[in-house]
Write an enzyme that holds these catalytic residues in place. Structure first.
Site, PDB file in Angstrom:
ATOM      1  N   GLU A  35       0.959  -1.204   0.061  1.00 52.57           N
ATOM      2  CA  GLU A  35       0.054   0.000   0.071  1.00 52.57           C
ATOM      3  C   GLU A  35       0.946   1.326   0.050  1.00 52.57           C
ATOM      4  OE1 GLU A  35      -2.694  -0.312   3.284  1.00 52.57           O
ATOM      5  OE2 GLU A  35      -3.724   1.625   2.779  1.00 52.57           O
ATOM      6  N   ARG A 260       3.880 -13.093   9.909  1.00 56.08           N
ATOM      7  CA  ARG A 260       4.782 -11.668   9.784  1.00 56.08           C
ATOM      8  C   ARG A 260       5.848 -11.693  10.532  1.00 56.08           C
ATOM      9  NH1 ARG A 260       1.069  -7.562   8.368  1.00 56.08           N
ATOM     10  NH2 ARG A 260       2.130  -5.702   8.957  1.00 56.08           N
ATOM     11  N   LYS A 270       4.010   0.649   9.064  1.00 57.06           N
ATOM     12  CA  LYS A 270       4.261   1.937   8.622  1.00 57.06           C
ATOM     13  C   LYS A 270       3.396   3.251   9.313  1.00 57.06           C
ATOM     14  CE  LYS A 270       2.677   0.211   4.758  1.00 57.06           C
ATOM     15  NZ  LYS A 270       2.204   0.074   3.401  1.00 57.06           N
TER      16      LYS A 270
HETATM   17  P1  ATP Z   1       2.107  -2.019   7.797  1.00 57.64           P
HETATM   18  O1  ATP Z   1       1.276  -2.486   9.043  1.00 57.64           O
HETATM   19  O2  ATP Z   1       3.524  -1.809   7.942  1.00 57.64           O
HETATM   20  O3  ATP Z   1       1.334  -0.901   7.119  1.00 57.64           O
HETATM   21  P2  ATP Z   1       0.567  -3.467   5.718  1.00 57.64           P
HETATM   22  O4  ATP Z   1       0.649  -4.998   5.732  1.00 57.64           O
HETATM   23  O5  ATP Z   1      -0.097  -2.825   5.830  1.00 57.64           O
HETATM   24  O6  ATP Z   1       2.049  -3.336   6.857  1.00 57.64           O
HETATM   25  P3  ATP Z   1       1.448  -3.589   2.814  1.00 57.64           P
HETATM   26  O7  ATP Z   1       1.840  -2.318   2.232  1.00 57.64           O
HETATM   27  O8  ATP Z   1      -0.100  -3.870   2.776  1.00 57.64           O
HETATM   28  O9  ATP Z   1       1.698  -3.033   4.498  1.00 57.64           O
HETATM   29  O10 ATP Z   1       2.286  -4.846   2.897  1.00 57.64           O
HETATM   30  C1  ATP Z   1       2.460  -5.289   1.445  1.00 57.64           C
HETATM   31  C2  ATP Z   1       3.042  -6.706   1.805  1.00 57.64           C
HETATM   32  O11 ATP Z   1       3.844  -6.898   2.837  1.00 57.64           O
HETATM   33  C3  ATP Z   1       1.758  -7.408   2.124  1.00 57.64           C
HETATM   34  O12 ATP Z   1       1.403  -8.758   1.533  1.00 57.64           O
HETATM   35  C4  ATP Z   1       2.047  -7.892   3.525  1.00 57.64           C
HETATM   36  O13 ATP Z   1       1.207  -9.020   4.204  1.00 57.64           O
HETATM   37  C5  ATP Z   1       3.599  -7.727   3.781  1.00 57.64           C
HETATM   38  N1  ATP Z   1       4.100  -7.488   5.105  1.00 57.64           N
HETATM   39  C6  ATP Z   1       3.960  -6.216   5.730  1.00 57.64           C
HETATM   40  N2  ATP Z   1       4.537  -6.177   6.948  1.00 57.64           N
HETATM   41  C7  ATP Z   1       5.126  -7.344   6.948  1.00 57.64           C
HETATM   42  C8  ATP Z   1       5.712  -8.025   8.192  1.00 57.64           C
HETATM   43  N3  ATP Z   1       6.166  -7.400   9.268  1.00 57.64           N
HETATM   44  N4  ATP Z   1       6.313  -9.139   7.793  1.00 57.64           N
HETATM   45  C9  ATP Z   1       5.823 -10.010   6.791  1.00 57.64           C
HETATM   46  N5  ATP Z   1       5.379  -9.536   5.790  1.00 57.64           N
HETATM   47  C10 ATP Z   1       4.778  -8.128   5.965  1.00 57.64           C
HETATM   48 MG    MG Z   2      -1.838  -3.232   4.277  1.00 60.62          MG
END
Ligand code: ATP
Ligand code: MG
Length: 555
Positions: A35, A260, A270
């Site tokens: 995202e 994760r 983020k």
């Molecule tokens: P954040 O909470 O940091 O915003 P998010 O899941 O909302 O994380 P995205 O940009 O949607 O962030 O993540 C893109 C991809 O990275 C998704 O497939 C998500 O599952 C993966 N991802 C994000 N954070 C982690 C993590 N800590 N460990 C493994 N995969 C992750």
């Molecule tokens: Mg997300």
């Protein structure tokens, strides 16, 4: 970690593409869907290594798709940064770069298809009512609008799109199962009204699809075979499958979840990282203490060390917390093999070799990397006055102190053995200069009579030394679990996570050193020029990691 646990995703994929599998004979196709609402962090690296790495392993493809279905939070500024970070890690999506919002029209068409099949309806419950009507484990959810005639649903949904209703007035919901034990299946919302410009589609839309509806559609449209995502989506998988199976797209992707990455002493979200930036608690997203990719890069991490880390932590199905020191351990291993050795004095004091001629300069050839003899040597100058570390001298030595003290002998790395003869004090009692005599028969560092010299210290020739600033970092949070829900992470910042040393003295070979180059400062740690502050004439070094390893490999 058991080999099979590490590779459960690969095991599933091999079944799927093997004889009789759902994707028999097909090319493996994955995607990474960030995202664009912040910079990538080390958690994303785990996902990148899984998504791109799996595609690589099976000779498949991996798409990069900006998940921009929510107009409220996203920003174009992050898109380029995300691309840069992924390329830096060494992954490439070829010409398969997409925006989820590119599919808004098709997503809308699929919503119409579901309405036509009697599988979706326009619901006029307001958000508060929606919560109230949700039911609980023993009570089903309710909606008075569930049995609306199909024609009326078509009409209202088209008018939702046309902008006839305000935010929150109605939603499109899937008609699945109001009493499902999985609340995600209790007629989940597919579309909501948000009158808001979108960074990519502008004002074209005022209805936006929910992630759970949009994501399987995007995967199916792109021909993704395996949609690999983190564990929090596990309970959404029935919905993913429901959408996939009820739309007429011929591709039927499979979602597989993995744990994760969580790490000690940092936050990996983020939203939280953005708060650190917005509150001025760090020097931007790329502050060298940040667990972001740009922060790690500025700190001196290499792509190889980060990928190595992600591969070694494995792909488990259950969540666990990885010790931050394991990431440092992976960097140290890389640096130990690859970083050039140099000498730098961080807290300098003058050392005068009283029996060395004032008008003389010698050049020693000192090895660049004992682990890579092919990297040869570099010339290092030596003269009567040198800089040494303040902590390498004790006027009254403690026991087993093998460095400089009056009467003691020590080896100057690569040069001569010297015997300390005393020191001069400044009015405030600090040591202003150390005096010593060198042994002319010890050129290269070993006395000709074979006597044993126990200590070796680093030094820099005062005639050719360069001044530098050195930035020493320690963990951003001393609390091992700042991410915990019951803590306010903003109040847990380690106040001494950055120590700035000015007036450091580094050897002349570092003139013109550039960010991205890594050096071992002998006996100190690994350092890289800071990409923001260092210039060829005004060197600023970040300590990437210290030499000492506190991490114990299990077992
Ligand atoms: P954040 O909470 O940091 O915003 P998010 O899941 O909302 O994380 P995205 O940009 O949607 O962030 O993540 C893109 C991809 O990275 C998704 O497939 C998500 O599952 C993966 N991802 C994000 N954070 C982690 C993590 N800590 N460990 C493994 N995969 C992750
Ligand atoms: Mg997300």
């Amino acid at each position: 970690m058991a080999e099979e646990a590490k590779n459960f995703i690969h095991a599933f994929i091999e079944e799927d593409i093997g004889p009789g599998g759902a994707f028999e004979g097909m090319q493996v196709h994955t995607r990474f869907p960030p995202e664009p609402n912040g910079y990538l962090h080390i958690g994303h690296c785990k996902a990148l290594v899984i998504d791109f790495g799996t595609a690589e392993k099976y000779g498949g493809l991996c798409n990069l798709r900006m998940d921009d279905t929510n107009p409220v939070r996203e920003d174009e500024e992050y898109v380029d940064a995300i691309k840069e970070d992924i390329h830096w890690l060494g992954f490439d999506w070829g010409d398969r770069f997409y925006y989820a919002s590119d599919y808004f029209e098709q997503t809308y068409e699929y919503a119409l298809e579901l309405i036509g099949k009697g599988l979706a309806y326009v619901c006029e419950l307001k958000p508060e009512q929606m919560r109230e009507y949700r039911g609980d484990l023993t009570t089903s959810a309710r909606s008075p609008w569930r049995d609306r005639p199909i024609e009326e649903n078509f009409d209202l949904f088209r008018r939702m799109r046309a902008g006839e209703f305000p935010d929150g007035a109605m939603t499109l919901r899937a008609k699945i199962d109001l009493s499902s034990g999985n609340f995600n299946m209790r007629d989940p919302v597919l579309y909501r009204i948000i009158h808001r410009s979108h960074h990519h589609t502008g004002d074209k839309w005022c209805i936006y699809p929910m992630y759970d509806f949009a994501h399987p559609i995007q995967d199916a449209i792109e021909g993704v075979t395996h949609s690999l995502c983190s564990l929090e989506y596990e309970s959404h998988r029935p919905l993913y499958n429901w959408v996939r199976d009820n739309i007429s797209c011929k591709n039927k992707p499979r979602q597989i979840e993995f744990a994760r990455l969580n790490m000690t002493n940092t936050v990996l979200s983020k939203r939280k990282l953005r708060l650190l930036v917005e509150n001025g608690l760090v020097d931007g997203w790329d502050d060298p203490r940040m667990p972001t990719l740009c922060g790690l890069r500025r700190r001196g991490y290499t792509p190889a060390s980060i990928r190595d880390f992600c591969e070694r932590i494995g792909v488990a199905k259950s969540s666990s917390v990885v010790d931050y020191s394991f990431l440092e351990h992976c960097l140290r291993e890389d640096m130990n093999m690859n970083a050039s050795r140099v000498m730098a004095v961080l807290r300098p004091v003058k050392l005068v070799i009283t029996n060395y001629p004032d008008d003389k300069t010698e050049v020693f050839d000192i090895e660049n990397n004992p682990n890579r003899p092919e990297e040869g040597t570099r010339p290092v100058t030596f003269s009567r006055e040198l800089w040494v570390e303040r902590e390498d001298f004790m006027e009254i030595p403690v026991s087993k102190y093998f460095r400089l003290y009056p009467g003691g002998e020590v080896r100057l790395k690569g040069a001569y053995v010297i015997r300390c003869t005393g020191c001069e004090k400044a009015p405030d009692g600090t040591v202003a200069a150390i005096y010593a005599e060198y042994d002319p028969d010890s050129r290269g560092g070993n006395p000709s009579d074979g006597r044993k010299i126990r200590g070796t210290i680093h030094w820099v020739d005062s005639r050719t030394a360069l001044d530098a600033q050195v930035r020493l970092y320690s963990e951003l949070f001393t609390d091992p679990d700042p991410d915990s829900a019951d803590k306010d992470f903003l109040t847990l910042i380690n106040p001494s996570s950055l120590e700035i040393l000015d007036g450091c003295k580094v050897e002349a070979s570092l003139r013109g050193a550039l960010p991205g180059q890594s050096f071992q400062f002998l006996r100190q740690g690994y350092f890289t020029p800071d990409s923001k502050f260092s210039t060829p004439d005004n060197l600023v070094f970040n300590r990437s990691v210290s030499l000492k390893d506190s991490f114990k490999l299990p077992g």
